[in-house]
Design an enzyme around this catalytic site. Structure first.
Site, mmCIF file in Angstrom:
data_model
loop_
_atom_site.group_PDB
_atom_site.id
_atom_site.type_symbol
_atom_site.label_atom_id
_atom_site.label_comp_id
_atom_site.label_asym_id
_atom_site.label_seq_id
_atom_site.Cartn_x
_atom_site.Cartn_y
_atom_site.Cartn_z
ATOM 1 N N ASN A 11 0.883 -1.161 0.000
ATOM 2 C CA ASN A 11 0.000 0.000 0.000
ATOM 3 C C ASN A 11 0.925 1.216 0.000
ATOM 4 O O ASN A 11 1.474 1.577 1.035
ATOM 5 C CB ASN A 11 -0.877 -0.048 1.257
ATOM 6 C CG ASN A 11 -1.897 1.073 1.297
ATOM 7 O OD1 ASN A 11 -1.884 1.971 0.451
ATOM 8 N ND2 ASN A 11 -2.773 1.030 2.280
ATOM 9 N N ARG A 96 -2.449 -2.079 -3.539
ATOM 10 C CA ARG A 96 -3.648 -1.263 -3.440
ATOM 11 C C ARG A 96 -3.484 -0.127 -4.445
ATOM 12 O O ARG A 96 -2.518 0.633 -4.391
ATOM 13 C CB ARG A 96 -3.751 -0.689 -2.026
ATOM 14 C CG ARG A 96 -4.965 0.167 -1.874
ATOM 15 C CD ARG A 96 -5.080 0.664 -0.461
ATOM 16 N NE ARG A 96 -6.361 1.310 -0.268
ATOM 17 C CZ ARG A 96 -6.765 1.778 0.897
ATOM 18 N NH1 ARG A 96 -6.009 1.649 1.955
ATOM 19 N NH2 ARG A 96 -7.938 2.360 0.996
ATOM 20 N N HIS A 184 -12.677 2.988 -0.805
ATOM 21 C CA HIS A 184 -12.659 2.038 0.325
ATOM 22 C C HIS A 184 -13.272 0.692 -0.070
ATOM 23 O O HIS A 184 -13.741 -0.066 0.782
ATOM 24 C CB HIS A 184 -13.435 2.592 1.550
ATOM 25 C CG HIS A 184 -12.719 3.703 2.255
ATOM 26 N ND1 HIS A 184 -13.367 4.800 2.752
ATOM 27 C CD2 HIS A 184 -11.405 3.876 2.543
ATOM 28 C CE1 HIS A 184 -12.487 5.623 3.321
ATOM 29 N NE2 HIS A 184 -11.293 5.080 3.208
ATOM 30 N N ARG A 244 -10.525 16.136 5.894
ATOM 31 C CA ARG A 244 -11.266 16.403 4.647
ATOM 32 C C ARG A 244 -12.697 16.829 4.955
ATOM 33 O O ARG A 244 -13.295 16.328 5.913
ATOM 34 C CB ARG A 244 -11.294 15.158 3.768
ATOM 35 C CG ARG A 244 -9.943 14.787 3.217
ATOM 36 C CD ARG A 244 -10.001 13.504 2.411
ATOM 37 N NE ARG A 244 -9.065 12.519 2.910
ATOM 38 C CZ ARG A 244 -9.110 11.223 2.629
ATOM 39 N NH1 ARG A 244 -10.047 10.747 1.836
ATOM 40 N NH2 ARG A 244 -8.223 10.393 3.126
ATOM 41 N N GLU A 382 -8.017 -4.745 4.798
ATOM 42 C CA GLU A 382 -7.835 -4.507 3.358
ATOM 43 C C GLU A 382 -6.645 -5.294 2.809
ATOM 44 O O GLU A 382 -6.665 -5.743 1.671
ATOM 45 C CB GLU A 382 -7.642 -2.999 3.111
ATOM 46 C CG GLU A 382 -8.918 -2.224 3.355
ATOM 47 C CD GLU A 382 -8.683 -0.777 3.753
ATOM 48 O OE1 GLU A 382 -8.042 -0.554 4.821
ATOM 49 O OE2 GLU A 382 -9.120 0.113 3.031
#
Ligand code: ADP
Length: 399
Positions: A11, A96, A184, A244, A382
């Protein structure tokens, strides 16, 4: 498939690269063996690796005079991993990759043509895609023989009905790719596979999943498939996050441009790095710090976060024509009982009743027996999803 195989999961971000090594334990089954990261890429790189009990396995720093570009770092990483496989064979790397565009609804084996296509999505995810691809390129240079697989954050959402994927803007822009992609996806896919193991009847059910990390989003999953999500064209939409803004009236951007003379870079910085929990609280982007703070603005940031989660739960339930379960996951979702309790209170109209003791214990089932729908806490993984996908993508090659 041989159980002597290992899969590297990567990742890659702008200045750090997280990695895990999984051992194949059977068909469609993997177990993590090593976790680690290389941080400080581009400045002062540092490598750290740990076993599954978090015991250190390796560490290294690079001096200013040593070659430490991505290719050198990945070459080191692969050599190090190969020295720590206990006789297993590294058969592939799974990455990823944030954006797979409209085409990729599944992971894909990397080829030069695929790389060229993925480069084309850089304008859609300029903050993440270039770093994801840089790691693939560097690894290909260091070890051209190692198969690499791209696993996309967008892929799980590609089956959504068109209404969920479309902005009400002129059609030409939609056709050019200005549409809702959702992110996601690897986390949601993991939850969609894991939930029926806990509650078999929910495999066909209508489930709202709240992935609440420093990036946060929610997804409506019906019979294991994504039908709507809160993140859209970018990972900026939907819930407020650590830094964010989440959903914002686009008129605000026009105001910022006209009245404040702000350009794209300044607006990007404001919305990605200075907003969300940090912007509202002026205290922290970290939920733990906000929950511990006595500052009323910190309490307001938490309240706004929970309000928006409850509001989106209603919207996503509407997209599925109902809701059979709610699932919390990721850093805040897995560990913050106060946030889950507050969201539960706001969903009392839906018949949600949280069991305080089960909530404090982080579940897995945190709703009371009289709750109209069950509420779960399921830790996401993940990396495991990427390892499984990489295994699946390699299968046709092995056949
Ligand atoms: P990322 O999106 O970077 O992978 P994580 O899923 O690790 O992030 O989530 C990070 C968030 O989880 C931070 O806001 C952090 O404060 C929050 N968090 C972690 N542990 C707790 C806790 N015990 N209580 C509340 N929030 C927590």
């Amino acid at each position: 498939m041989s159980t002597g195989n290992a899969i590297l999961v990567i990742n890659a971000g702008s200045s750090s690269l997280k990695f895990s090594v999984f051992r194949e334990t059977g068909r469609e089954s993997v177990a993590v063996a090593i976790n680690g990261q290389i941080s400080g890429i581009g400045t002062a790189p540092k490598f750290e690796a740990k076993d599954t009990h978090k015991r250190p396995l390796g560490e290294r720093s690079w001096g200013a005079d040593e070659p430490s570009d991505r290719t050198a770092l990945l070459s080191f990483l692969l050599d190090w991993i190969e020295g720590h496989l206990d006789g297993a064979k590294l058969v592939a790397a799974g990455h990823r990759v944030v954006h797979g565009g409209t085409r990729h609804a599944a992971p894909v084996l990397i080829t030069p043509a695929v790389m060229e296509e993925l480069e084309g999505f850089v304008p859609l995810a300029p903050l993440h895609q270039p770093h994801n691809l840089a790691a693939i390129r560097a690894l290909a240079e260091a070890h051209p023989e190692l198969p690499q697989v791209a696993c996309f954050d967008t892929a799980f959402h590609r089956g959504q009905p068109w209404q969920a994927q479309t902005f009400a803007i002129p059609r030409e822009l939609t056709e050019e790719g200005v549409r809702r992609y959702g992110f996601h996806g690897l986390s949601y896919e993991y939850i969609a596979r894991r939930l029926p193991e806990l509650a078999p009847a929910l495999g066909d059910g209508r489930v709202v999943v709240a992935h609440l990390g420093s990036g946060a989003s929610m997804c409506a999953i019906h019979a294991g498939r994504s039908v709507d999500s809160t993140m859209g064209f970018t990972a900026l939409d939907g819930l407020p996050m650590g830094t964010r803004c989440g959903t914002i009236d686009p008129g605000v951007l026009i105001y910022l441009m006209r009245q404040k003379g702000m350009g794209a870079d300044a607006i990007e910085k404001l919305l990605y790095n200075k907003s969300g929990l940090l912007g509202v609280s002026s205290v922290s982007n970290d939920m733990r710090a906000l929950l511990e703070s006595a500052d009323p603005h910190a309490a307001e940031a938490v309240e706004l976060f929970c309000f928006r989660i409850a509001k989106e739960t209603g919207a996503l339930a509407s997209s599925m024509g109902g809701i059979d379960a709610l699932v919390f996951t990721a850093g805040i979702g897995e560990r913050s009982a106060p946030v889950r309790a507050r969201v539960g209170d706001k969903l009392a109209w839906l018949g949600v009743v949280i069991d305080p003791a089960a909530n404090e214990a982080n579940g897995p089932l945190i709703s009371a027996p009289n709750s109209r729908i069950p509420v779960y806490v399921i830790p996401t993984d993940e990396e495991q999803m990427i390892a499984l996908h990489t295994q699946e993508a390699l299968d046709p090659v092995a056949a």
